[in-house]
Design a protein around this motif. Structure first.
Motif, mmCIF file in Angstrom:
data_model
loop_
_atom_site.group_PDB
_atom_site.id
_atom_site.type_symbol
_atom_site.label_atom_id
_atom_site.label_comp_id
_atom_site.label_asym_id
_atom_site.label_seq_id
_atom_site.Cartn_x
_atom_site.Cartn_y
_atom_site.Cartn_z
ATOM 1 N N ARG A 21 1.005 -1.256 -0.084
ATOM 2 C CA ARG A 21 -0.189 -0.019 0.013
ATOM 3 C C ARG A 21 1.158 1.213 -0.011
ATOM 4 N N VAL A 22 2.124 1.202 0.372
ATOM 5 C CA VAL A 22 2.932 2.386 0.294
ATOM 6 C C VAL A 22 4.250 1.898 -0.757
ATOM 7 N N LEU A 23 4.646 2.756 -1.623
ATOM 8 C CA LEU A 23 5.519 2.217 -2.614
ATOM 9 C C LEU A 23 6.225 3.797 -3.047
ATOM 10 N N THR A 24 7.259 3.859 -3.385
ATOM 11 C CA THR A 24 7.912 4.813 -3.885
ATOM 12 C C THR A 24 7.880 4.882 -5.652
ATOM 13 N N ALA A 25 8.037 5.821 -6.354
ATOM 14 C CA ALA A 25 7.946 6.058 -7.562
ATOM 15 C C ALA A 25 8.969 4.993 -8.375
ATOM 16 N N ALA A 26 9.856 4.977 -7.743
ATOM 17 C CA ALA A 26 11.037 3.740 -8.275
ATOM 18 C C ALA A 26 10.540 2.564 -8.299
ATOM 19 N N GLN A 27 10.088 2.127 -7.000
ATOM 20 C CA GLN A 27 9.404 0.779 -6.755
ATOM 21 C C GLN A 27 8.351 0.414 -7.850
ATOM 22 N N LEU A 28 7.359 1.392 -7.947
ATOM 23 C CA LEU A 28 6.187 1.386 -8.834
ATOM 24 C C LEU A 28 6.631 0.991 -10.438
ATOM 25 N N ARG A 29 7.894 1.815 -10.528
ATOM 26 C CA ARG A 29 8.529 1.563 -11.911
ATOM 27 C C ARG A 29 8.974 -0.002 -12.156
ATOM 28 N N THR A 30 9.647 -0.576 -11.003
ATOM 29 C CA THR A 30 9.906 -2.128 -11.140
ATOM 30 C C THR A 30 8.729 -2.864 -11.285
ATOM 31 N N PRO A 47 -7.878 6.483 -7.068
ATOM 32 C CA PRO A 47 -7.725 5.388 -6.115
ATOM 33 C C PRO A 47 -6.421 5.557 -5.387
ATOM 34 N N TRP A 48 -5.551 6.184 -5.891
ATOM 35 C CA TRP A 48 -4.147 6.515 -5.225
ATOM 36 C C TRP A 48 -3.940 7.886 -4.853
ATOM 37 N N GLN A 49 -2.877 7.924 -3.739
ATOM 38 C CA GLN A 49 -2.588 9.499 -3.485
ATOM 39 C C GLN A 49 -1.143 9.728 -3.130
ATOM 40 N N GLN A 50 -0.756 10.793 -3.495
ATOM 41 C CA GLN A 50 0.748 11.068 -2.945
ATOM 42 C C GLN A 50 0.908 11.750 -1.640
ATOM 43 N N ILE A 51 1.666 10.989 -0.631
ATOM 44 C CA ILE A 51 1.503 10.886 0.430
ATOM 45 C C ILE A 51 2.876 12.267 0.955
ATOM 46 N N PRO A 53 6.758 13.450 -1.349
ATOM 47 C CA PRO A 53 7.366 13.613 -2.566
ATOM 48 C C PRO A 53 7.839 12.447 -3.101
ATOM 49 N N GLY A 54 7.233 11.656 -4.070
ATOM 50 C CA GLY A 54 7.897 10.416 -4.606
ATOM 51 C C GLY A 54 7.346 9.165 -3.832
ATOM 52 N N VAL A 55 6.412 9.375 -2.963
ATOM 53 C CA VAL A 55 6.112 8.277 -2.090
ATOM 54 C C VAL A 55 4.386 8.399 -2.524
ATOM 55 N N PHE A 56 3.802 6.964 -2.691
ATOM 56 C CA PHE A 56 2.581 6.912 -2.932
ATOM 57 C C PHE A 56 1.723 5.944 -1.970
ATOM 58 N N LEU A 57 0.526 6.337 -1.715
ATOM 59 C CA LEU A 57 -0.470 5.421 -1.001
ATOM 60 C C LEU A 57 -1.395 4.754 -2.082
ATOM 61 N N LEU A 58 -1.192 3.562 -2.028
ATOM 62 C CA LEU A 58 -2.147 2.975 -2.949
ATOM 63 C C LEU A 58 -3.753 2.717 -2.684
ATOM 64 N N HIS A 59 -4.166 3.749 -1.804
ATOM 65 C CA HIS A 59 -5.717 3.511 -1.506
ATOM 66 C C HIS A 59 -5.883 5.069 -1.255
ATOM 67 N N PRO A 60 -7.249 5.344 -1.353
ATOM 68 C CA PRO A 60 -7.485 6.810 -1.396
ATOM 69 C C PRO A 60 -8.069 7.076 0.074
ATOM 70 N N GLY A 61 -7.969 6.326 1.189
ATOM 71 C CA GLY A 61 -8.289 6.865 2.385
ATOM 72 C C GLY A 61 -7.142 7.232 3.316
ATOM 73 N N PRO A 62 -7.365 7.651 4.405
ATOM 74 C CA PRO A 62 -6.138 8.555 5.182
ATOM 75 C C PRO A 62 -5.335 6.909 5.606
ATOM 76 N N PRO A 63 -3.880 7.407 5.630
ATOM 77 C CA PRO A 63 -2.873 6.387 6.135
ATOM 78 C C PRO A 63 -3.013 5.810 7.520
ATOM 79 N N THR A 64 -2.833 4.466 7.540
ATOM 80 C CA THR A 64 -2.493 4.264 9.066
ATOM 81 C C THR A 64 -1.410 4.713 9.503
#
Length: 354
Positions: A21-30, A47-51, A53-64
């Motif tokens: 649920r939490v990945l960087t842009a570099a990890q997403l590219r892999t 469905p996603w959000q940038q939490i 810079p360069g780090v993304f939360l792969l769901h729309p709700g608040p992070p745990t």
């Protein structure tokens, strides 16, 4: 690519729930996710959000709380773009993943670290607007969002708590205290560190000194309470050692004098029949105060030498040894008591309550 499109031919089932649920842009590219795909998924209402810079939360709700910790570490840590996220197999389809890889050059510190260490006097992670993250001083990185950057000349060895690299308690305390102005809060944190057995007072004082925090009056007041608490806990362990390991009962907290002569010094415990003295060393040596520390140690050494010339055996014990090796310390005292019969009688001394 729509909302239901799988991330990539490289599935994420081998990652932990949080890592999925939490990945960087570099990890997403892999995983075959392009920058344009990521932007599309993070559009308003997506469905996603940038939490960070360069780090993304792969769901729309608040992070745990756990997701926030991992996001801060991914933001601050130096993970090369070609390296997969921790736990990804060497090749697609491989059954066994890599061993989890620590976040490079980043540790959780401050109040968040203390909470992870189990402190009850630090706020829950959900109540923290900022999460302190420790990075090397030369990193070109600024605080952003929930990530508060704290710099250090060299990173300490981390503890891993719930899979998260965390600064040791003394360093985390210093970083927390640097942001606090309330004496009561600082005192509660420092006291809990010692009372709960997380560390010894000397380690805390060293970190506070290195952080140049002992010039703040509210910190000095809290340190005075810390040292008093540390002394009381060490004395309690000493009483417990004598009781639990069946040592003869000494006289406690006494002063020794020669009859009609000079004062020989105070002792924490003394066995008059065996002429064995025990001294508890609760000094808190300070960096930059080597001369004062050497002078204090010289005073200890002079007193010990004087007592031993009189035939009194002196056992020197530190709070850390009492905490970590109580049985061994009890054996040292027992050996000294048993050896009394093989020594010449000690000089007569007057024992007075201290």
């Amino acid at each position: 690519m729509n909302h239901n499109t799988p991330l990539s031919p490289r599935p994420l089932r081998h990652l932990s729930h949080t890592q999925r649920r939490v990945l960087t842009a570099a990890q997403l590219r892999t995983h075959g996710i392009t920058a344009a795909d990521t932007t599309e998924q993070c559009r308003p209402g997506g469905p996603w959000q940038q939490i960070l810079p360069g780090v993304f939360l792969l769901h729309p709700g608040p992070p745990t709380s756990e997701e926030r910790l991992h996001a801060v570490l991914l933001f601050a840590g130096r993970t090369p773009a070609h390296e997969p996220a921790p736990g990804i197999p060497v090749q697609p389809g491989a059954e066994e993943p890599h061993a989890p890889r620590p976040y490079a050059d980043a540790l959780i510190t401050g109040l968040a670290a203390l909470t992870l260490h189990g402190f009850t006097s630090s706020p829950p992670l959900t109540a923290l607007g900022k999460i302190d993250v420790l990075v090397p001083r030369l990193r070109r990185l600024r605080s952003h969002g929930c990530a508060h950057i704290v710099r250090t000349p060299s990173l300490p060895a981390p503890s891993y708590l719930t899979g998260v690299p965390v600064a040791p308690v003394p360093r985390a305390l210093a970083d927390a205290v640097a942001e606090l102005s309330d004496t009561g809060t600082v005192r509660r944190l420092l006291t809990e560190a010692v009372r709960a057995g997380h560390c010894e007072p000397g380690a805390v004082v060293r970190e506070l000194t290195q952080a140049r925090l002992l010039s703040r009056p509210h910190v000095v007041d809290a340190v005075d309470s810390l040292l008093a608490e540390g002394r009381a806990i060490a004395e309690d362990r000493l009483y417990r050692m004598v009781r639990e390991y069946g040592l003869p009962g000494p006289v406690w907290n006494v002063d020794l004098r020669l009859p009609g002569g000079p004062h020989l010094g105070g002792l924490d415990a003394y066995w008059p029949e065996q002429a064995v003295a025990l001294e508890l060393d609760t000094r808190a040596p300070l960096p930059g105060h080597r001369q004062d520390d050497d002078a204090l140690w010289s005073e200890y050494a002079r007193k010990r030498e004087h007592l031993e010339r009189l035939g009194i055996t002196v056992v020197h014990v530190t709070p850390r040894k009492l905490r970590d090796a109580m049985e061994q310390q009890a054996a040292v005292v027992r050996t000294a008591l048993m050896a009394a019969n093989d020594r010449d009688p000690a000089a007569y001394v007057v024992v007075l309550p201290r």
